[in-house]
Design an enzyme around this catalytic site. Structure first.
Site, PDB file in Angstrom:
ATOM      1  N   GLU A  79       0.796  -1.221   0.000  1.00  0.00           N
ATOM      2  CA  GLU A  79       0.000   0.000   0.000  1.00  0.00           C
ATOM      3  C   GLU A  79       0.835   1.280   0.000  1.00  0.00           C
ATOM      4  OE1 GLU A  79      -3.174   0.458  -0.393  1.00  0.00           O
ATOM      5  OE2 GLU A  79      -3.768  -1.651  -0.401  1.00  0.00           O
ATOM      6  N   SER A 349     -45.203  -4.796 -19.084  1.00  0.00           N
ATOM      7  CA  SER A 349     -46.625  -4.798 -18.723  1.00  0.00           C
ATOM      8  C   SER A 349     -46.912  -4.322 -17.308  1.00  0.00           C
ATOM      9  CB  SER A 349     -47.203  -6.205 -18.919  1.00  0.00           C
ATOM     10  OG  SER A 349     -47.216  -6.549 -20.289  1.00  0.00           O
TER      11      SER A 349
END
Length: 646
Positions: A79, A349
């Site tokens: 990191e 629908s």
């Protein structure tokens, strides 16, 4: 040459003065490391915290002294390898990230340090904007000026997100491997260190292959950083990794992620993530019902096929319009894209009930009939329209509105639409805030697109006897001093006429009614829950939907593929129906009577043959206005109001 040197020297001096001023300002601007004053808390509708920006509900704090050095080495190596050397920013890493991104013409590598990530985790959002990046830089400098590297690192390791609703490295070790962090092997620690870079990619529960590839990157970074030998890294890469059992109860940790993101986005749009609000903290009281959220997530987990098919769902409370639960996809860890709010899909629908409400409002009754046969409509002199029923099946006779809604007859819907005038349905959508919908003959069949939340608003209005209000995620926002920053005012308005809405609700029992069986099958036959409900399904080649309700609950669901792959099989199309049925059966078990609506003084109940609409002692119960004629022969609603060839 001398002029260029002077300019460069001047720029260097200005840059140094700026940095000095920046850090001096940061030194005199204290910020609490754990964000006690600027913490953002989200509460469910029972007052329980389900999200906290700086110390997550599903995190378990662990001191840096308790974390194995190997774990620390793995995290720093992958990191932020110069974490202990920089003062919040790593110029070398930023320059490298810029170079890589320029080469790829895309953002493929970030330059954020651990301190910057802590600043983002504690105080900010995940927005990829320049303003957020600037705020991140300010907070990172303030953290560096007031806290030691060890304090910052400890905070990072306890607040980092691992996917699946899991925060913090201690909880992650238990979640993924079923053991304490100190008992994890080097291979497991390297895998843990790699997950936060992309939980949806590198979670071993989602893809062990990806997790292994990322693990190899972490191990190589440790070698490059002098923390491991090549031999140790190779041995770790060959070590087996045994995952803990991934159960539905574990997955529910992340089930409220879509709801959380939607709330934070709304708060951001309201301006409360700006100073001075954020400095005083935010307490956000939401409409989330965690029990209902669990029911929704369980139903999704139990019924989604083992494909890439996606899902979106909303549960609303009638009359209050509280959004009780939400899923925006089948797995929040795999995809944070919220299909319930952001995806625009064809509604099919499920739009027909709004058309039939307009028909009732204009004086038609549930017994009004049209001839259902293959028909070509002459829309204009040059335009014709030839809709078809499912599988090209037609009754070849007049059918009632009840039967049309029960079997989802397309010919009846288009005839009703043209009889009323094609603008009326578009105007009805506009009344719900759904604008810019093109008024066409095909709109009667739902050939229009809008987000699922808008469909939920329509159906919750049906469920609320015609009352309408905006669906709500947030009830109230306060700061840590108890000041009310926002208070929702729920004032539903009567948009639809109550009597016709009640008639429609009873008519939406027809899709379950076997007495509608003719040449076409009722569209929801076999999917009726234990309790009484109103519902309508809908579909396109790419979408499958269901929307339904009773007086206490509205549930709307969509399923399909993100890339608009066709739904080829019935197993793909029935997914929303199964989820919908399970939700209602869980909330309203068979042994408990369910709620339903009461007739108004202007309405009466009649037993009719649902196919013809005629009175019948062996028919089904539907609701009519007392003023609706009681037919002895089939009443027809002006069939020849437009030119047809049929």
């Amino acid at each position: 040459m001398k002029k260029l040197l002077r300019i460069a020297f001047s720029l260097l001096i200005c840059g140094m003065i700026f940095l000095l001023g920046f850090y001096v300002t940061a030194y005199f601007s204290y910020v609490p490391l754990l964000g006690e004053n600027s913490r953002v808390r989200l509460y469910d509708n029972q007052g329980n915290v389900f999200y906290e920006s700086s110390f997550q509900k599903n995190s378990e704090w662990i001191s840096l002294e308790e974390i194995p050095q190997t774990m620390i080495d793995a995290v720093i190596s992958i990191e932020d390898r110069r974490f202990y050397q920089h003062v919040g920013f790593d110029p070398i890493r930023i320059a490298k990230a810029l170079l890589v991104n320029l080469q790829n013409q895309d953002i493929v590598e970030g330059g954020s340090t651990i301190t910057q990530q802590v600043a983002r985790n504690l105080f900010l959002t995940l927005d990829q904007t320049w303003s957020r990046k600037l705020q991140e830089a300010v907070y990172a400098a303030r953290l560096e000026m007031h806290f030691s590297k060890d304090q910052i690192l400890e905070t990072y390791l306890n607040t980092i997100y691992y996917g699946h609703g899991v925060y913090g490295i201690r909880r992650a070790a238990e979640f993924f491997f079923g053991k304490a962090l100190g008992d994890c092997t080097l291979a497991e620690m390297a895998m843990l260190a790699g997950i936060p870079n992309g939980p949806s990619l590198y979670s071993p529960f989602i893809s062990m292959d990806n997790a292994r590839q990322r693990q190899a990157v972490v191990l190589q970074a440790m070698v490059d950083n002098g923390k491991l030998s090549e031999q140790q890294a190779q041995q770790a890469q060959n070590q087996p990794v045994q995952l803990a059992e991934f159960s539905a109860s574990q997955k529910v940790y992340g089930s409220s992620g879509y709801y959380k993101d939607a709330v934070l986005q709304q708060v951001r749009e309201m301006g409360f993530f700006e100073e001075p609000y954020l400095e005083k903290g935010l307490n956000i009281y939401t409409c989330l019902d965690t029990g209902m959220q669990q029911i929704l997530q369980d139903a999704v987990d139990d019924n989604m096929p083992a494909t890439d098919q996606q899902v979106a769902g909303l549960i609303l409370e009638p009359f209050t319009f509280d959004v009780l639960a939400m899923v925006g996809g089948r797995d929040y860890t795999a995809s944070q894209y919220n299909r319930a709010l952001s995806s625009t899909r064809q509604v099919g629908s499920t739009l027909k009930p709004l058309l039939y409400y307009i028909a009732l409002q204009q004086g038609l009754s549930p017994s009004s009939t049209f001839l259902s046969t293959a028909t070509q409509f002459q829309i204009t002199q040059d335009v014709t329209y030839a809709p078809t029923n499912y599988r090209d099946v037609y009754p070849e006779k007049e059918i009632s509105m009840i039967n049309a809604i029960g079997v989802s007859d397309n010919i009846y819907a288009v005839k009703t639409h043209l009889f009323l005038g094609v603008d009326m349905l578009a105007q009805a959508l506009e009344a719900f805030g759904i604008e810019d919908q093109q008024a066409t003959a095909a709109m009667a069949l739902g050939a229009t697109q809008f987000p699922l939340i808008d469909l939920a608003k329509i159906y919750n209005t049906f469920a609320s006897e015609g009352l309408v209000e905006e669906p709500a995620l947030i009830e109230m926002i306060t700061d840590n001093d108890g000041n009310i920053l926002y208070q929702r005012q729920c004032e539903p308005k009567q948009l639809l006429r109550r009597d016709e809405t009640l008639m429609l609700s009873q008519m939406l029992r027809a899709p379950f009614d076997i007495k509608n069986m003719g040449v076409m099958t009722p569209s929801l036959l076999g999917y009726e829950p234990y309790t009484t409900t109103a519902a309508k399904s809908g579909s396109s080649d790419w979408d499958s939907l269901i929307a339904g309700y009773n007086p206490q609950l509205t549930v709307v669901l969509w399923s399909g593929y993100d890339e608009n792959e066709k739904l080829e099989t019935n197993d793909e199309r029935k997914v929303p129906k199964l989820i919908w049925q399970q939700i209602f059966n869980t909330v309203f078990p068979q042994e408990q009577p369910g709620p339903w609506y009461q007739l108004s003084p202007q309405l009466q109940q009649r037993r009719v043959d649902p196919i013809t609409g005629l009175p019948s002692d062996s028919g089904s119960l539907y609701w009519f206005r007392k003023t609706d004629p009681l037919p002895s022969a089939s009443p027809t609603a002006e069939e020849n109001a437009y030119p047809v060839d049929g």
